[in-house]
Write an enzyme that holds these catalytic residues in place. Structure first.
Site, PDB file in Angstrom:
ATOM      1  CG  HIS A  34      -1.883   1.118   1.273  1.00 23.31           C
ATOM      2  ND1 HIS A  34      -2.966   1.206   0.425  1.00 23.31           N
ATOM      3  CD2 HIS A  34      -1.944   2.226   2.064  1.00 23.31           C
ATOM      4  CE1 HIS A  34      -3.653   2.304   0.689  1.00 23.31           C
ATOM      5  NE2 HIS A  34      -3.047   2.943   1.671  1.00 23.31           N
ATOM      6  CG  HIS A  86     -10.282   4.589   2.616  1.00 22.81           C
ATOM      7  ND1 HIS A  86     -10.890   4.856   3.807  1.00 22.81           N
ATOM      8  CD2 HIS A  86      -8.956   4.673   2.875  1.00 22.81           C
ATOM      9  CE1 HIS A  86      -9.985   5.107   4.741  1.00 22.81           C
ATOM     10  NE2 HIS A  86      -8.800   5.014   4.188  1.00 22.81           N
TER      11      HIS A  86
END
Length: 707
Positions: A34, A86
């Site tokens: 990430h 998200h």
């Protein structure tokens, strides 16, 4: 997750000792997929990010581009733009996951010194007929609406797609744009040893712990319960105060550098800030204002509590920063200072972190993973009843009206919205420059499932067509590249293909890709998601007026552009079954976009609408209004449902002017706009009629099913 043995050995070799528990946790998060893009970074060099208008390119919290000035006395204006995902948090907790996604991308814009003026949201869920998909859909939309409305930033565009591949892993991709001038521009690069690091905003709690590592692993069957602590909880009212406080700090030139606290929390923001400047830091974790008692050093470092900013501030300005924070009822802590040497954190008098900042922020080794390519589909076209096929495509949740979604958003707050949601592109009035800023965002997973490379090219062309159809010139883009587990060669092959396709088409269109986000490991027990290249593109035009989508009822209807001669990836095949190759895209996409833009700006142009998802069937249905209609004819089913982008339907009072503006693009007479509020459509030897009311009923499927 934990730090892998090879990574642990690499860190130990660099430090000359075993890392402390806090260091292990920091490296685990900052070296995660990430944060470090270990599998995707080797592919991202495919994008062209340089152009005359690019002020700040990839690598900062957000990109910055200049926009042309059309006002006589207008100063040069910059637009900051960014996009974020998200995804995992929105599966575990759809409301807070989506809300904090909005908050995070807005703070990325703040960290550039910009004031946010618009949001877009691109959302992807499992089949609309599934109860769990609807639960996620409703929760995500509510989270975006409540947060965006409360902070006063309008949500003006985006997309919503339903596909079985997202059943166990929805995607929530949010983009934001903001305005800044050259003298107010801030970056995330620490400047001077001796400057202070100041934390402003909400108190730090235990929410969001390990969020970066959580976002870098497949979702488990029990993710909704087991991973809930990794989801942040947002407070939009504090975010609104932070927006205004940030503006006040920029007004008084108090900020040397800034970074918002997102993935990996304070540890991520502060180490990346100083690493970018080739510097180090000394941070006293005890000084961080905290919401909960007895927090450990690791918790303070990695908590992803929202609504927080880390600023580099000159020592003589610290008191004034604290005064402004207090004026807006925000917490403020002087947590340390920029220095030469290592990134050092102490807690209760002990050193818990002492590492080279650049090694922590940028030292993760890249992955070298195998790829497998997918093969194209064989042609197997069904032959359903025309009326049934038309109704099914127009009423599909993918092509149907999204008014239920955008009616929940305050899309006019700030008084800049000149073209509202529901059209091809939104337009924001940049009055300082006399310039209209067009925004388009989204992707179509059925395209990239059918043909990852060409589908991604089509996504870029579709967004550019949306902008050009409103008379704007495509100017810059940011991307959110979503994929499954890259350790699977077929998944990584599809991901590599969408990167290449998006990069190649943006290059062909001379649109620099100035920043973005990568989200991998979007896998669940249901399998990997389709490779999904969300693109958020801006365009610029002189003034804010643009032709509407709905026909006026008085002009001739023309189709401009070349169809691709196939139905692969189309909503038609999704509804009636069968397969086909993906359509051919225009050989010279840039020429097609230039022509569309010219046509949209003609005085004789009354209405424009692009042809894409659902083909001409959906385009014509959407152009019918409660007062106006269309009488049109097409050759066959392929002509009606082909989804090749780069085409528009134009209502005009001057056919010759359109033909001249189109240049070498084919121009086809479809028929005429009418005043009978009805779509009358001839398809070869067959005839179909639908009233405006019937079409509205078909297109209201989302609202009808949810309300």
């Amino acid at each position: 997750m934990s730090l892998s043995d090879p990574d642990h050995d690499l860190v130990a070799a660099e430090l000359g000792r075993d890392p402390t528990p806090a260091e292990v946790a920091l490296f685990e998060n900052l070296w995660s997929e990430h944060c470090a893009y270990r599998s995707s970074r080797p592919l991202l060099s495919a994008f062209d990010s340089e152009a005359d208008q690019v002020v700040v390119g990839p690598g900062d919290d957000a990109a910055v581009v200049s926009v042309p000035t059309h006002a006589d006395d207008g100063e040069e204006t910059y637009v900051a733009m960014g996009i974020e995902s998200h995804n995992h948090p929105s599966y575990v907790d759809p409301y807070d996951g989506a809300a904090t996604g909005v908050g995070g991308i807005v703070r990325d814009i703040l960290s550039m010194g910009a004031y946010p003026i618009a949001l877009t949201d691109s959302l992807y869920f499992g089949g609309f007929d599934r109860e769990h998909s609807r639960y996620l859909f409703e929760g995500v939309v509510e989270g975006i609406a409540d947060y965006g409305n409360a902070i006063g930033v309008p949500t003006v565009g985006g997309s919503v797609e339903f596909h079985d591949g997202y059943e166990g892993n929805p995607l929530v991709n949010v983009a934001c744009v903001g305005l800044v001038t050259e003298d107010r521009l801030v970056t995330a690069e620490a400047k001077t040893p001796g400057n202070k690091l100041v934390l402003v905003g909400n108190a730090t709690g235990r929410d969001g712990l390990g969020g970066a590592s959580f976002a870098s692993e497949d979702l488990s069957e029990d993710a909704e319960t087991e991973d809930r602590p990794a989801v942040q909880v947002g407070d939009p009212y504090t975010e609104k105060l932070l927006i205004e406080a940030n503006e006040a700090l920029i007004d008084e030139d108090l900020i040397r550098a800034a970074r918002d606290l997102g993935a990996a929390g304070l540890g991520g923001a502060s180490s990346e800030l100083v690493a970018k400047g080739g510097l180090g830091a000394e941070i006293e974790l005890d000084r961080v204002h905290q919401r909960e008692p007895n927090m450990s050093a690791l918790e303070i470092l990695l908590a992803e509590s929202q609504e927080r900013m880390c600023y580099e501030v000159r020592p003589e300005d610290v008191d004034r920063v604290a005064e402004i924070a207090d004026r807006y009822d925000l917490g403020c802590s002087v947590i340390g200072e920029v220095r030469e040497g290592n990134y050092v954190c102490t807690f209760e008098g002990e050193t818990v972190v002492d590492v080279p900042a650049e090694f922590l922020a940028d030292g993760a080794p890249m992955n070298d993973l195998p790829m497998e390519s997918s093969t194209g589909a064989e042609r197997d076209r069904p032959d359903p009843d025309l009326e049934d096929a038309f109704d099914a495509v127009v009423a599909s949740p993918n092509t149907a009206s999204k008014a239920w979604v955008y009616r929940q958003y305050d899309h006019e707050v700030g008084t800049r919205t000149a073209r509202r949601p529901g059209d091809d592109a939104a337009i924001m009035a940049i009055r300082e420059a006399g310039t209209g800023l067009a925004l388009s965002a989204g992707a179509i997973p059925s395209w990239t499932s059918a043909a990852p490379y060409d589908g991604a090219r089509a996504v870029a062309l579709e967004n550019a067509t949306n902008i050009a159809a409103k008379g704007a010139t495509p100017h810059a883009a940011v991307d959110c590249l979503n994929g499954g587990n890259p350790e699977n060669p077929d998944v990584y092959g599809g991901f590599g293909a969408i990167v290449g396709g998006l990069a190649d088409m943006c290059r062909d269109l001379s649109v620099p890709v100035v920043g973005g986000n990568v989200s991998l490991y979007n896998d669940s027990v249901a399998g990997p998601i389709p490779p999904t290249p969300t693109l958020a593109m801006i365009g610029v035009r002189d003034g804010y007026d643009a032709p509407p989508m709905g026909v006026t009822g008085t002009g001739t209807l023309l189709e401009v552009g070349t169809a691709g001669g196939a139905l692969g990836g189309s909503e038609y095949l999704a509804q009636v079954g069968g397969s086909d190759r993906f359509p051919d895209l225009p050989a010279d996409a840039a020429t097609a976009i230039d022509a569309v833009e010219r046509i949209a700006t003609l005085d004789s142009t009354l209405a424009t609408h692009d042809v894409s998802h659902g083909g001409l069937a959906v385009t014509l249905a959407e152009m019918v209004t409660a007062e106006t209609g269309i009488s049109a004819a097409v050759d066959d089913v392929e002509a009606l449902f082909d989804e090749t982008p780069g085409r528009i339907v134009v209502e005009t009072t001057d056919v010759e002017a359109v033909e001249a503006a189109a240049g070498d693009l084919p121009v086809r007479d479809l028929g005429a706009a009418t005043t009978d509020a009805r779509l009358t459509l001839s398809v070869g030897d067959e005839r179909l009629e639908r009233t405006a009311g019937t079409i509205a009923g078909l297109r209201d499927v989302i609202e009808r099913e949810l309300d």
